[in-house]
Design a protein around this motif. Sequence first.
Motif, PDB file in Angstrom:
ATOM      1  N   UNK A  57     -32.730  26.069  96.752  1.00 39.98           N
ATOM      2  CA  UNK A  57     -34.137  25.713  96.916  1.00 39.98           C
ATOM      3  C   UNK A  57     -34.228  24.559  97.920  1.00 39.98           C
ATOM      4  N   UNK A  58     -35.293  24.513  98.715  1.00 31.72           N
ATOM      5  CA  UNK A  58     -35.366  23.397  99.662  1.00 31.72           C
ATOM      6  C   UNK A  58     -35.918  22.142  99.000  1.00 31.72           C
ATOM      7  N   UNK A  59     -36.497  22.291  97.805  1.00 26.60           N
ATOM      8  CA  UNK A  59     -37.042  21.137  97.086  1.00 26.60           C
ATOM      9  C   UNK A  59     -36.163  20.753  95.897  1.00 26.60           C
ATOM     10  N   UNK A  60     -36.286  19.507  95.518  1.00 32.01           N
ATOM     11  CA  UNK A  60     -35.551  18.972  94.371  1.00 32.01           C
ATOM     12  C   UNK A  60     -36.304  19.314  93.074  1.00 32.01           C
ATOM     13  N   UNK A  61     -35.565  19.699  92.055  1.00 29.18           N
ATOM     14  CA  UNK A  61     -36.130  19.895  90.725  1.00 29.18           C
ATOM     15  C   UNK A  61     -35.793  18.692  89.851  1.00 29.18           C
TER      16      UNK A  61
END
Length: 136
Positions: A57-61
């Motif tokens: 994913x390009x975003x942090x969870x």
Amino acid sequence: MDRILVTPILFAFGFISFTGIQSQPGHPINIVNITNNEGIQNATRFAMSAYNNQTNDIFVFKVKRFNNATVQVVKGYKYVVEAVIGRTTCRKGKPFNFKDCPFQPKPPLNREFVCYYTVWSIPWEKKWILLSLKCQ
Ligand SMILES: *[C@@H]1O[C@H](CO)[C@@H](O)[C@H](O)[C@H]1NC(C)=O
Ligand SMILES: *[C@@H]1O[C@H](CO)[C@@H](O)[C@H](O)[C@H]1NC(C)=O
Ligand SMILES: *[C@@H]1O[C@H](CO)[C@@H](O)[C@H](O)[C@H]1NC(C)=O
Ligand SMILES: *[C@@H]1O[C@H](CO)[C@@H](O)[C@H](O)[C@H]1NC(C)=O
């Protein structure tokens, strides 16, 4: 703060098992106040860092809320956590602080998953080991 109180107890455990005398692992203890438990917070930072490293994913969870958590004394602490995680607006590849990453506010980016993770901490060896991590 914790350290002064906790370390001698853990050292005692380490010593007992080291000398070959059977050390009794404790039962898993339900953690009531999860948000304020430093061990769970550490375990969660570690598990989420591993999660974000492994996904593309390009975003942090990060964790949105905790469902439940237990801690068990086994030559250190074994944390078992169930938590709901969500996608934040922080992009990977840049240094970030989980604290400063708000959740994605709108569909379709505001994804959530339920995660189960088990983290083993051996404080006197400064070791954190991810025993399992599953998100769905
Ligand atoms: C959890 O711990 C914090 C700080 O120790 C305290 O302020 C809060 O009232 C506690 N919450 C519960 C539900 O016990
Ligand atoms: C949590 O992590 C901090 C920073 O590494 C450390 O100082 C502290 O002892 C840890 N506490 C627990 C209970 O794991
Ligand atoms: C995630 O990756 C960073 C950078 O490569 C690394 O420093 C960190 O130790 C990794 N975290 C985990 C839990 O694997
Ligand atoms: C943890 O919480 C979830 C959601 O509330 C629940 O479905 C699950 O049974 C709980 N697990 C344990 C071990 O309590």
